[in-house]
Write a protein that holds these residues in place. Structure first.
Motif: not given
Length: 192
Positions: A165-188
């Protein structure tokens, strides 16, 4: 009597990561972990310094690479609450990017703070070869308390179902991280 490990360095616990045949899966449910091999680097991250050598993660990445080379699979799903805690930002920026590059399948389920995905436990565990369940227990201050091999077949089946179920709900880390900067902060300009 259950097998209990009171240290992450216990040879019996460490052996689990060498002895599995096919898969080692981790569900991470916490927003912080107080483990000794990350303390120095986490302090560096929080103070804005550059990432150092980080031997603990380097050793893990080497273990993942060696396992992957012989056809084994390490994978994990981390349920993270947003906004991200400093620790999760650190883990994503300085740990997951390196372990994913080494071959670990890292995935993320992101939920708003105060919510939790239905059907997923709120505790951490390792599941080796879909048969050996190791529940991970942490104190309220994020310190590791113990890991226990769970022999109850019903709990092993439930852990497998939760994994799927967790795998079904999840997204690959690279896809998730693409929405953040290098320090995992969301751009404004990004939505929260």
């Amino acid at each position: 009597m259950a097998t209990v490990f009171e240290s992450l360095d216990d040879p019996g616990f460490q052996g689990l990561f060498d002895d599995f045949s096919h898969t080692a899966y981790r569900l991470e449910a916490r927003q912080g972990y107080g483990v000794s091999y990350e303390m120095e680097e986490f302090a560096r991250f929080r103070s804005g310094q550059a990432r150092g050598a980080f031997p603990g993660i380097a050793e893990w990445a080497e273990r993942v690479e060696a396992a992957t080379a012989v056809g084994k699979r390490f994978h994990r799903v981390h349920v993270v609450t947003e906004p991200l805690s400093d620790y999760v930002r650190f883990e994503c920026a300085w740990c997951y990017r390196h372990t994913a590059a080494a071959g670990e399948d890292v995935r993320v389920v992101a939920v708003p703070e105060g919510t939790w995905p239905q059907g997923l436990p709120r505790f951490d565990y390792w599941l080796f070869d879909s048969a050996l369940l190791v529940r991970m227990d942490y104190a309220d201050d994020d310190a590791f308390v113990r890991a226990e091999i769970v022999a109850d077949p019903a709990q092993v089946v439930a852990a497998n179902a939760a994994r799927d179920h967790a795998v079904h709900l999840s997204v690959p880390f690279a896809d998730y991280a693409a929405g953040f900067d290098d320090l995992m902060r969301r751009p404004a300009s990004s939505p929260v």
